[in-house]
Design an enzyme around this catalytic site. Structure first.
Site, PDB file in Angstrom:
ATOM      1  N   GLY A 118      -5.810  -3.326   6.189  1.00 28.82           N
ATOM      2  CA  GLY A 118      -5.781  -3.520   4.818  1.00 28.82           C
ATOM      3  C   GLY A 118      -4.405  -4.746   4.682  1.00 28.82           C
ATOM      4  N   GLY A 136      -1.165  -5.489   1.693  1.00 30.77           N
ATOM      5  CA  GLY A 136      -0.469  -5.247   0.512  1.00 30.77           C
ATOM      6  C   GLY A 136       0.396  -6.189   0.151  1.00 30.77           C
ATOM      7  CG  PHE A 196       5.723  -6.070   4.321  1.00 34.69           C
ATOM      8  CD1 PHE A 196       7.093  -6.493   3.784  1.00 34.69           C
ATOM      9  CD2 PHE A 196       5.324  -6.167   5.571  1.00 34.69           C
ATOM     10  CE1 PHE A 196       7.907  -6.570   4.975  1.00 34.69           C
ATOM     11  CE2 PHE A 196       6.023  -6.349   6.428  1.00 34.69           C
ATOM     12  CZ  PHE A 196       7.410  -6.644   6.271  1.00 34.69           C
ATOM     13  N   GLY A 197       2.271  -7.794   3.514  1.00 37.19           N
ATOM     14  CA  GLY A 197       1.560  -8.529   4.308  1.00 37.19           C
ATOM     15  C   GLY A 197       0.198  -7.822   4.907  1.00 37.19           C
ATOM     16  CE  LYS A 201       2.738  -1.429   5.160  1.00 40.39           C
ATOM     17  NZ  LYS A 201       3.667  -0.785   4.110  1.00 40.39           N
ATOM     18  CG  ASP A 250       6.315   1.012  -4.845  1.00 38.56           C
ATOM     19  OD1 ASP A 250       5.894   0.975  -5.887  1.00 38.56           O
ATOM     20  OD2 ASP A 250       6.166   0.091  -3.982  1.00 38.56           O
TER      21      ASP A 250
HETATM   22  N1  LIG Z   1       0.417   4.042   8.551  1.00 35.91           N
HETATM   23  C1  LIG Z   1      -0.635   3.667   8.197  1.00 35.91           C
HETATM   24  N2  LIG Z   1      -1.864   4.199   8.744  1.00 35.91           N
HETATM   25  C2  LIG Z   1      -3.017   3.939   8.181  1.00 35.91           C
HETATM   26  N3  LIG Z   1      -3.334   2.816   7.232  1.00 35.91           N
HETATM   27  C3  LIG Z   1      -2.319   2.369   6.844  1.00 35.91           C
HETATM   28  C4  LIG Z   1      -0.757   2.738   7.087  1.00 35.91           C
HETATM   29  N4  LIG Z   1       0.011   2.153   6.432  1.00 35.91           N
HETATM   30  C5  LIG Z   1      -0.464   1.339   5.813  1.00 35.91           C
HETATM   31  N5  LIG Z   1      -2.081   1.451   5.774  1.00 35.91           N
HETATM   32  C6  LIG Z   1      -3.086   0.813   4.702  1.00 35.91           C
HETATM   33  O1  LIG Z   1      -2.705  -0.497   4.652  1.00 35.91           O
HETATM   34  C7  LIG Z   1      -3.105  -0.940   3.615  1.00 35.91           C
HETATM   35  C8  LIG Z   1      -2.118  -1.688   2.813  1.00 35.91           C
HETATM   36  O2  LIG Z   1      -0.921  -1.107   2.821  1.00 35.91           O
HETATM   37  P1  LIG Z   1       0.541  -1.506   2.331  1.00 35.91           P
HETATM   38  O3  LIG Z   1       1.540  -0.726   1.847  1.00 35.91           O
HETATM   39  O4  LIG Z   1       0.773  -2.456   2.918  1.00 35.91           O
HETATM   40  O5  LIG Z   1      -0.346  -2.196   0.688  1.00 35.91           O
HETATM   41  P2  LIG Z   1      -0.286  -1.196  -0.812  1.00 35.91           P
HETATM   42  O6  LIG Z   1       0.395   0.041  -0.472  1.00 35.91           O
HETATM   43  O7  LIG Z   1      -1.853  -1.197  -0.811  1.00 35.91           O
HETATM   44  O8  LIG Z   1       0.162  -2.326  -1.685  1.00 35.91           O
HETATM   45  P3  LIG Z   1       1.803  -2.392  -1.910  1.00 35.91           P
HETATM   46  O9  LIG Z   1       2.262  -3.837  -1.410  1.00 35.91           O
HETATM   47  O10 LIG Z   1       1.939  -2.537  -3.492  1.00 35.91           O
HETATM   48  O11 LIG Z   1       2.493  -1.178  -1.432  1.00 35.91           O
HETATM   49  C9  LIG Z   1      -3.166   0.542   2.535  1.00 35.91           C
HETATM   50  O12 LIG Z   1      -4.551   0.535   1.909  1.00 35.91           O
HETATM   51  C10 LIG Z   1      -3.107   1.643   3.589  1.00 35.91           C
HETATM   52  O13 LIG Z   1      -4.226   2.437   3.494  1.00 35.91           O
HETATM   53 MG   LIG Z   2       2.161   0.371   0.232  1.00 34.22          MG
END
Ligand SMILES: Nc1ncnc2c1ncn2[C@@H]1O[C@H](COP(=O)(O)OP(=O)(O)OP(=O)(O)O)[C@@H](O)[C@H]1O
Ligand SMILES: [Mg+2]
Length: 434
Positions: free
Chosen positions: A80, A82, A84-85, A108, A203
């Site tokens: 994924g 987001g 942050f990266g 991440k 958030d």
């Molecule tokens: N601990 C984890 N285990 C499995 N998947 C994860 C985990 N953390 C994040 N992800 C996956 O990575 C993706 C990106 O997560 P991230 O939190 O960076 O972005 P976001 O929540 O989609 O957007 P935002 O930046 O607005 O928070 C998400 O779709 C999530 O399903």
């Molecule tokens: Mg997120």
């Protein structure tokens, strides 16, 4: 208890902060029961961080270890992206650190050109390093080397709630799973709000609620989290940040942040769970784009509620449970923050709904989303609240074939699909989850 500065704490250890001392491999953080929680403002270097996290069992990784864990940030492992990266699935092997078992992890990696930066990364390490709870995602460790800012979490098998509700077409989340997720997430927020030094999460949204293999919800992303008001202050004043569609109106208008801002966001997610609609959806007719505005008038009337319930549930939900959950969502979404419930009350209201057994059973139903956003009966007609996509019942095979022809690369035709199906079958077998 008077606040102690990090430097005075270090002073108590009988030494000034060493300039070049290498941080220990497994950092330790002040535990949650400690009278003082460290804040981001206490930290100005990797050494500060490693010293301040004493007692937490956070592991400090090197860039080379992170590269090994993710197979050089291989595209294959990308799960994924987001603000942050990028997020990669990785694996840490046995014996990498004392006390760290071999396991799958989510890594991440901060994007240097991204929307978030060191400040958010640090907030995540500080908050998640010190707060541990079954409904908060576990931060295993971090990497703070040169320009690298990395977070290493426990891997959550089922990804985010957002994916389940809005991205995976295979099947809809069953009612019991939705309730379980709502209760779990509410418990996570309650823990934060009732901590010795309360935390405002800021958030709360479907993409930040992660799910393990048993649909246990855990909150992730503490980059925007804030310490709650102290002393006689009723709120914290901050720059308005968060995600459109989830933020409480008074916070957007005044920048005044309270725990009740989180309660509002919880109400929005509860609406998403009930309706299967996103908090903001620009592809819908204009009066339906903002979920709260569209759904709110329906929440306190059992007759009208049926019109906005997620059609993908195909009626297989507890009518009483849905009414109570909808009334609770309405309460959480009150304009006056003081009239919203505490998260503790939210948990107390939702948890008993898990035991209601008036969920109609029937064959599993696949819903076929329209190929285009405007296709299908989603024209805003009042009769069904504009919420009814085209639907086909029963056997999925013919739908499968057609869908596969049309979208050969869709992830639902992969093994992930089987896994998801097994999980849903398991949930359905179990009925109401513990
Ligand atoms: N601990 C984890 N285990 C499995 N998947 C994860 C985990 N953390 C994040 N992800 C996956 O990575 C993706 C990106 O997560 P991230 O939190 O960076 O972005 P976001 O929540 O989609 O957007 P935002 O930046 O607005 O928070 C998400 O779709 C999530 O399903
Ligand atoms: Mg997120």
């Amino acid at each position: 208890m008077p606040e102690l500065s990090l430097r005075s704490m270090l002073g108590c250890l009988g030494s000034r902060q060493p300039k070049r001392r290498l941080p220990p491999r497994t950092a330790q953080i002040a535990s949650q029961s400690s009278p003082r929680r460290v804040s981001s403002s206490d930290i100005s270097s990797p050494e500060d961080l490693s010293l301040s996290v004493i007692g937490s069992n956070l592991h400090m990784f090197t860039v080379s270890e992170i590269r090994d864990a993710t197979e050089e940030f291989s595209k294959r492992n990308l799960i994924g992206k987001g603000g942050f990266g990028k997020v990669y699935k990785g694996h840490v092997g046995e014996g990498l650190r004392p006390g760290l078992r071999a396991q799958a992890v989510a890594v991440k990696l901060m994007d240097l050109d991204g929307l978030q930066g060191h400040k958010e990364w640090l907030a995540e390490v500080i908050f998640l390093g010190q707060l541990r709870h079954p409904h908060l995602v576990k931060l295993i460790g971090y990497c703070y080397e040169d320009q690298y800012r990395v977070l290493v979490y426990e891997f959550m098998d089922q990804g985010s709630l957002e994916k389940h509700l809005f991205k995976w077409l295979l099947c809809s989340l069953p009612w019991s799973a939705r309730l379980k997720i709502a209760v779990g997430a509410a418990k996570g927020l309650t823990f934060l709000h009732e901590a010795e030094k309360p935390v405002i999460y800021r958030d709360f949204k479907a993409s930040n609620i992660l799910l393990d293999a048993d649909y246990q919800a855990k909150l992730s992303d503490f980059g925007l989290a804030k310490d709650g008001p102290e002393g006689d202050n009723s709120h914290v004043s901050t720059r308005v940040m968060g995600t459109a569609g989830y933020c409480a109106p008074e916070y957007v208008m005044t920048g005044h942040l309270t725990v009740k801002s989180d309660v509002y966001s919880f109400g929005v997610v509860l609406l998403e769970l009930l309706t299967g609609r996103r908090s903001v959806d620009r592809s819908r007719p204009s009066r339906e784009q903002h979920l709260v505005d569209w759904a709110k008038p329906h929440l306190n009337s059992p007759q009208r509620l049926g019109r906005i319930m997620d059609p993908n549930l195909d009626g297989r939900y507890s009518a009483l449970g849905a009414q109570k959950a909808a009334a609770l969502a309405h309460w959480c979404l009150r304009r006056n923050p003081k009239s919203r419930p505490l998260m503790r009350t939210v948990v107390e209201t939702l948890e008993p709904l898990l035991g209601l057994d008036d969920v109609p059973s029937g064959p599993f139903v696949f819903n076929v989303p329209s190929a285009t956003a405007d296709d299908g009966g989603d024209d805003g007609g009042d009769d069904d609240g504009g919420a009814t996509p085209r639907r086909r019942r029963g056997r999925s095979s013919s739908w499968d074939q057609k869908h596969k022809q049309r979208f050969p690369n869709s992830s639902i035709h992969s093994d992930a699909r089987k896994t998801l199906r097994n999980h849903v079958a398991k949930i359905q077998e179990e009925g109401t989850l513990p």
